[in-house]
Design a protein around this motif. Structure first.
Motif, PDB file in Angstrom:
ATOM      1  N   THR A 129       0.631  -1.203  -0.191  1.00 56.50           N
ATOM      2  CA  THR A 129       0.004  -0.030  -0.131  1.00 56.50           C
ATOM      3  C   THR A 129       0.930   1.252   0.002  1.00 56.50           C
ATOM      4  OG1 THR A 129      -1.600   1.207   1.422  1.00 56.50           O
ATOM      5  CG2 THR A 129       0.015  -0.293   2.665  1.00 56.50           C
ATOM      6  N   SER A 130       0.208   2.243  -0.650  1.00 62.38           N
ATOM      7  CA  SER A 130       1.120   3.732  -0.332  1.00 62.38           C
ATOM      8  C   SER A 130       1.160   4.044   0.945  1.00 62.38           C
ATOM      9  CB  SER A 130       0.187   4.727  -1.228  1.00 62.38           C
ATOM     10  OG  SER A 130      -1.102   4.786  -0.795  1.00 62.38           O
ATOM     11  N   GLU A 131       0.368   3.374   1.971  1.00 64.05           N
ATOM     12  CA  GLU A 131       0.707   3.822   3.322  1.00 64.05           C
ATOM     13  C   GLU A 131       1.755   3.786   4.026  1.00 64.05           C
ATOM     14  OE1 GLU A 131      -1.797   5.562   4.991  1.00 64.05           O
ATOM     15  OE2 GLU A 131      -3.505   5.304   3.556  1.00 64.05           O
ATOM     16  N   VAL A 132       2.519   2.819   3.231  1.00 69.75           N
ATOM     17  CA  VAL A 132       3.832   2.573   3.826  1.00 69.75           C
ATOM     18  C   VAL A 132       4.849   3.916   3.753  1.00 69.75           C
ATOM     19  CG1 VAL A 132       4.021   0.057   3.099  1.00 69.75           C
ATOM     20  CG2 VAL A 132       4.953   1.705   1.570  1.00 69.75           C
ATOM     21  N   TYR A 133       4.513   4.652   2.858  1.00 70.12           N
ATOM     22  CA  TYR A 133       4.949   6.123   2.997  1.00 70.12           C
ATOM     23  C   TYR A 133       4.641   6.876   3.862  1.00 70.12           C
ATOM     24  CZ  TYR A 133       6.259   4.665  -1.825  1.00 70.12           C
ATOM     25  OH  TYR A 133       6.611   3.786  -2.936  1.00 70.12           O
ATOM     26  N   GLY A 134       3.618   6.752   4.705  1.00 68.94           N
ATOM     27  CA  GLY A 134       2.987   7.467   5.674  1.00 68.94           C
ATOM     28  C   GLY A 134       2.690   8.952   5.489  1.00 68.94           C
ATOM     29  N   ASP A 135       2.903  10.174   5.919  1.00 70.56           N
ATOM     30  CA  ASP A 135       2.581  11.390   5.728  1.00 70.56           C
ATOM     31  C   ASP A 135       3.858  11.703   4.976  1.00 70.56           C
ATOM     32  OD1 ASP A 135       1.698  14.054   5.284  1.00 70.56           O
ATOM     33  OD2 ASP A 135       1.657  14.375   7.309  1.00 70.56           O
ATOM     34  N   PRO A 136       4.065  11.690   3.774  1.00 70.26           N
ATOM     35  CA  PRO A 136       5.285  11.745   3.077  1.00 70.26           C
ATOM     36  C   PRO A 136       5.977  13.085   3.006  1.00 70.26           C
ATOM     37  CG  PRO A 136       3.517  11.871   1.364  1.00 70.26           C
ATOM     38  CD  PRO A 136       2.852  11.439   2.660  1.00 70.26           C
ATOM     39  N   ALA A 137       7.205  13.218   3.236  1.00 68.80           N
ATOM     40  CA  ALA A 137       8.082  14.311   3.177  1.00 68.80           C
ATOM     41  C   ALA A 137       8.429  14.478   1.814  1.00 68.80           C
ATOM     42  CB  ALA A 137       9.254  14.248   4.013  1.00 68.80           C
ATOM     43  N   VAL A 138       8.414  13.554   0.717  1.00 67.47           N
ATOM     44  CA  VAL A 138       8.903  13.551  -0.628  1.00 67.47           C
ATOM     45  C   VAL A 138       7.489  13.435  -1.470  1.00 67.47           C
ATOM     46  CG1 VAL A 138      10.126  12.298  -2.187  1.00 67.47           C
ATOM     47  CG2 VAL A 138      10.814  12.505  -0.111  1.00 67.47           C
ATOM     48  N   HIS A 139       7.559  14.409  -2.772  1.00 65.30           N
ATOM     49  CA  HIS A 139       6.445  14.258  -3.157  1.00 65.30           C
ATOM     50  C   HIS A 139       6.805  14.665  -4.647  1.00 65.30           C
ATOM     51  CE1 HIS A 139       2.094  14.726  -3.783  1.00 65.30           C
ATOM     52  NE2 HIS A 139       2.259  15.610  -4.613  1.00 65.30           N
ATOM     53  N   PRO A 140       6.343  13.819  -5.791  1.00 68.61           N
ATOM     54  CA  PRO A 140       5.552  12.492  -5.484  1.00 68.61           C
ATOM     55  C   PRO A 140       6.425  11.689  -4.830  1.00 68.61           C
ATOM     56  CG  PRO A 140       6.113  12.770  -7.859  1.00 68.61           C
ATOM     57  CD  PRO A 140       6.519  13.975  -7.096  1.00 68.61           C
ATOM     58  N   GLN A 141       5.663  10.357  -4.554  1.00 73.09           N
ATOM     59  CA  GLN A 141       6.387   9.252  -3.915  1.00 73.09           C
ATOM     60  C   GLN A 141       6.865   8.135  -4.861  1.00 73.09           C
ATOM     61  OE1 GLN A 141       2.764   9.970  -2.542  1.00 73.09           O
ATOM     62  NE2 GLN A 141       4.032  11.737  -1.750  1.00 73.09           N
ATOM     63  N   GLU A 142       8.098   8.113  -4.741  1.00 75.49           N
ATOM     64  CA  GLU A 142       8.780   6.934  -5.599  1.00 75.49           C
ATOM     65  C   GLU A 142       9.300   5.917  -4.543  1.00 75.49           C
ATOM     66  OE1 GLU A 142      13.227   8.764  -5.622  1.00 75.49           O
ATOM     67  OE2 GLU A 142      12.057   9.167  -7.507  1.00 75.49           O
ATOM     68  N   GLU A 143       9.467   4.678  -5.255  1.00 74.61           N
ATOM     69  CA  GLU A 143       9.788   3.445  -4.543  1.00 74.61           C
ATOM     70  C   GLU A 143      10.947   3.580  -3.775  1.00 74.61           C
ATOM     71  OE1 GLU A 143       7.367   2.253  -8.405  1.00 74.61           O
ATOM     72  OE2 GLU A 143       9.026   3.802  -7.872  1.00 74.61           O
ATOM     73  N   SER A 144      11.788   4.524  -4.102  1.00 72.23           N
ATOM     74  CA  SER A 144      13.230   4.375  -3.207  1.00 72.23           C
ATOM     75  C   SER A 144      13.034   5.415  -1.883  1.00 72.23           C
ATOM     76  CB  SER A 144      14.184   5.035  -4.009  1.00 72.23           C
ATOM     77  OG  SER A 144      13.999   6.278  -4.343  1.00 72.23           O
ATOM     78  N   TYR A 145      11.883   5.763  -1.692  1.00 74.45           N
ATOM     79  CA  TYR A 145      11.396   6.829  -0.439  1.00 74.45           C
ATOM     80  C   TYR A 145      11.047   5.982   0.747  1.00 74.45           C
ATOM     81  CZ  TYR A 145       9.354   9.990   2.522  1.00 74.45           C
ATOM     82  OH  TYR A 145       8.929  10.962   3.692  1.00 74.45           O
ATOM     83  N   TRP A 146      11.500   5.926   1.567  1.00 77.54           N
ATOM     84  CA  TRP A 146      11.435   5.083   2.939  1.00 77.54           C
ATOM     85  C   TRP A 146      10.340   5.392   3.713  1.00 77.54           C
ATOM     86  CZ3 TRP A 146      17.223   4.282   5.049  1.00 77.54           C
ATOM     87  CH2 TRP A 146      17.991   3.556   3.960  1.00 77.54           C
ATOM     88  N   GLY A 147       9.760   6.750   3.548  1.00 80.74           N
ATOM     89  CA  GLY A 147       8.515   6.603   4.259  1.00 80.74           C
ATOM     90  C   GLY A 147       8.625   7.595   5.518  1.00 80.74           C
TER      91      GLY A 147
END
Length: 330
Positions: A129-147
């Motif tokens: 799920t995209s919820e693994v990114y939480g409230d993201p500090a990176v936008h848009p969310q790419e798969e390398s982002y740890w969340g």
């Protein structure tokens, strides 16, 4: 001379035996139908916690369909070629109702399904799920982002449960060379959503059709990206059918980004709603922005969503209008 066929060739001639955990749920029921259309044998495993028998009732007499009522937190012994592991309540209403069970489903359920895949040699896909990114500090969310996830909040049972499930999948891949696929699913909508699941699309549509004000949390400027379910199913199947060295994680979602207020006004226009909008406090840990970077899905899977929000909402409104009419006449 007696002809002895090659056993491997015989295996290739039969339909694939595909198991879908959570197959009576919203996404699972659409995936199941598509797999049957492709000629596979499909075993749906569901305990009906958030899925419903009605979602797959018309399939019960299908010659290549089988239904098993089972909780994936307990081991399962069947023979399959592929496993789509979707089992888990995916809306806050359901996963917060029993958060301990939600975490068990994510963790114990994944261990059991990975163990089954190891024993049978099956390929296995995790619906993360995209919820693994939480409230993201990176936008848009790419798969390398740890969340950016709160590990002790009311959403943590699902967010951290899915993060742990991903960890398990990749540990089985590294330790046991299991053939895994991990899809990170962004907000998906369409027919067969439950009217009371708390998801924003279904909530807005049901409220509008019933003449009620649409409930907007916060100032309505938080954003989401909405993927129509048929597009999502196509992405899941393409990921499962991709080469074994394609493990993911891969984002699957529509990169179009809309505020909650924009979504609400689209629903009002489609339904001729007259209830207006009403504002409520923002729930804890609710992400402020959410949009997938789908570059990997485009380049690796050749996948891009084809149904825009206006078309998808129209189809979903038609479904809920019929559902509410049937309920009123029952």
């Amino acid at each position: 001379m007696t002809y002895a066929p090659d056993p491997a060739a015989l295996v290739d001639l039969r339909p694939r035996r595909v198991m879908v955990t959570g197959g009576a749920g919203f996404i699972g029921s659409h995936l199941t139908r598509r797999l049957l259309e492709l000629g596979h044998e499909v075993l749906v495993v569901d305990n009906f916690y958030s899925g419903t028998r009605q979602n797959i009732e018309d399939l019960l007499e299908h010659k290549r369909f089988e239904l098993m009522r089972h909780d994936v937190t307990f081991p399962l012994y069947v023979e399959v070629d592929e496993i789509y592991h979707l089992a888990c309540p995916a809306s806050p209403v359901f996963y917060q109702r029993d958060p301990v069970q939600t975490t068990k489903t994510c963790v114990h359920g994944s261990i059991n399904m990975l163990g089954l895949a190891k024993r049978t040699g099956a390929k296995i896909l995790l619906a993360s799920t995209s919820e693994v990114y939480g409230d993201p500090a990176v936008h848009p969310q790419e798969e390398s982002y740890w969340g950016n996830v709160n590990p002790v909040g009311i959403r943590s049972c699902y967010d951290e449960g899915k993060r742990c499930a991903e960890t398990l999948f990749f540990d089985y891949y590294r330790q046991h060379r299991l053939r895994i696929k991990v899809a990170r699913i962004f907000n998906t909508y369409g027919p067969r959503m439950l009217p009371n699941d708390g998801r924003v699309v279904s909530s807005f549509i049901v409220q509008a059709l019933m003449g009620q004000p649409l409930s907007i949390f916060g100032d309505g400027q938080q954003t989401r990206s909405f993927c129509y379910v048929d597009d999502l199913v196509e992405g899941l199947i393409r990921l499962m059918d991709s080469p074994d060295d394609v493990t993911g994680p891969i984002n699957l979602g529509n990169p179009g980004e809309f505020t909650m207020e924009e979504l609400a006004r689209k629903v009002v226009a489609l339904t001729n709603g007259s209830g207006g909008l009403t504002h409520h406090p923002l729930p804890a840990d609710d992400p402020t922005r959410r949009r997938p970077d789908t570059t990997r899905a485009e380049e690796i899977l050749g996948w891009t969503p084809g149904v825009d929000l206006d078309k998808g909402l129209s189809l979903t409104v038609d479904y809920f209008r019929e559902l509410l009419a049937d309920a009123a006449s029952a």
